[in-house]
Motif scaffolding. Sequence first.
Motif, mmCIF file in Angstrom:
data_model
loop_
_atom_site.group_PDB
_atom_site.id
_atom_site.type_symbol
_atom_site.label_atom_id
_atom_site.label_comp_id
_atom_site.label_asym_id
_atom_site.label_seq_id
_atom_site.Cartn_x
_atom_site.Cartn_y
_atom_site.Cartn_z
ATOM 1 N N PRO A 1 0.530 67.442 30.226
ATOM 2 C CA PRO A 1 1.475 66.420 29.758
ATOM 3 C C PRO A 1 2.861 66.502 30.378
ATOM 4 N N ASN A 2 3.234 67.641 30.938
ATOM 5 C CA ASN A 2 4.549 67.760 31.573
ATOM 6 C C ASN A 2 4.564 67.211 32.995
ATOM 7 N N ALA A 3 3.400 66.920 33.552
ATOM 8 C CA ALA A 3 3.333 66.428 34.926
ATOM 9 C C ALA A 3 3.893 65.016 35.015
ATOM 10 N N ALA A 4 4.635 64.751 36.065
ATOM 11 C CA ALA A 4 5.195 63.424 36.304
ATOM 12 C C ALA A 4 4.076 62.442 36.665
ATOM 13 N N PRO A 5 4.279 61.153 36.440
ATOM 14 C CA PRO A 5 3.265 60.172 36.809
ATOM 15 C C PRO A 5 3.087 60.062 38.319
ATOM 16 N N ALA A 6 1.956 59.578 38.734
ATOM 17 C CA ALA A 6 1.674 59.415 40.160
ATOM 18 C C ALA A 6 2.578 58.350 40.769
ATOM 19 N N VAL A 7 2.751 58.430 42.067
ATOM 20 C CA VAL A 7 3.461 57.385 42.806
ATOM 21 C C VAL A 7 2.652 56.107 42.747
ATOM 22 N N ARG A 8 3.318 54.999 42.472
ATOM 23 C CA ARG A 8 2.674 53.691 42.528
ATOM 24 C C ARG A 8 2.890 53.157 43.941
ATOM 25 N N TRP A 9 1.936 53.423 44.809
ATOM 26 C CA TRP A 9 2.107 53.115 46.227
ATOM 27 C C TRP A 9 2.299 51.628 46.477
ATOM 28 N N ARG A 10 1.880 50.798 45.568
ATOM 29 C CA ARG A 10 2.046 49.362 45.753
ATOM 30 C C ARG A 10 3.463 48.938 45.466
#
Length: 362
Positions: free
Chosen positions: A353-362
């Motif tokens: 849960p502490n991990a940042a969200p993924a990059v939204r490459w779009r």
Amino acid sequence: MRLASALFLAISSTGVNGASAQNPPARPDRVVVVTLDGMRWQEIFAGAARDLISAKAGGVADTAALLRRFWRESPENRREALMPFLWGTIARNGRLLGDSTRGSVVRVTNGKWFSYPGYNELLTGAADDRIDSNDKIPNPNASVLEWLNGRTEYRGRVAAFASWDVLPFILNTGRSGLPANGDGPPVPDPRTETERAIDALAADIPPYWGNVRFDAVTIQGALHYLHTRKPRVLYVMMGDTDEWAHERRYDLYLDAANRGDRFLRTLWEAVQAMPEYRGRTTLLVATDHGRGSADDWTDHGRKVPAAARIWMAAMGPGIPSNRESGGEFTQSQFAASIAAALGLEGEFRKANPNAAPAVRWR
């Protein structure tokens, strides 16, 4: 170079047949991750810096030769001369982040701006103040690679190769069970003529930096593992760029960047030639920290604020072709981006849960 090419051809011809790819899945299920240690965003997006092509600022022995190789009048031409695959293939078919001149910024959030804290943030998805040195201390945090290796469909199909012997501690191999080749022979248990040739070549290369080996060794080990073991997730940590920058050898730093780009091409072409990977593999590329922007270009760490700026790149199924993206991003988004490339971001972040969200490459 002829020996390396011969080894690569031998490796390519000794691949072991893996699972059938006659009916590839609807979503990608392979990821290749490459990091270029301490590679500045300035050279990534603008190519060679003219003020560093000198004996005093860059330790360059033959400025005329270096200018012929990498100097061009425009930033676009310079960066393509330095990293032709990054700009000729990845940029055209994927995305690049981190060019502040185009409104794109990627920041390190750990506040340390050196390697172990950077790799921890990059691979776990969150900074950790407990990671405050490059000492060989087993990482208390589980990386996305460890998390993937714990899943049934990826168990035993995740591997890492590095030019730095701290990698096994960053990935905490004692706990994770991940194969992480960071020093010694690139093939631990050679059984074939090709494997013995790879190890012999590695043994003949001088240990110039002690616990840091040349990328040539790491590259051969990673390529051999790719062809013979066919991992679903492969991570390769390259280090020559950082080492030559610390030596204040801008000529060899640029050469290492160019060689790293060549490895990216070789790796991608190998992937596209293998039915188990073709059309179902995502390539993610990044760095662990930045460097100074002027005379301190050789350095990084807490006293070099410019080292907080980095870059990222991605190419593969689901990654749109749009060259460069604007916006602000963080190094901590990289781990979830690895999971997202496999369609597993939600599950990864639920477990972490502490991990940042993924990059939204779009």
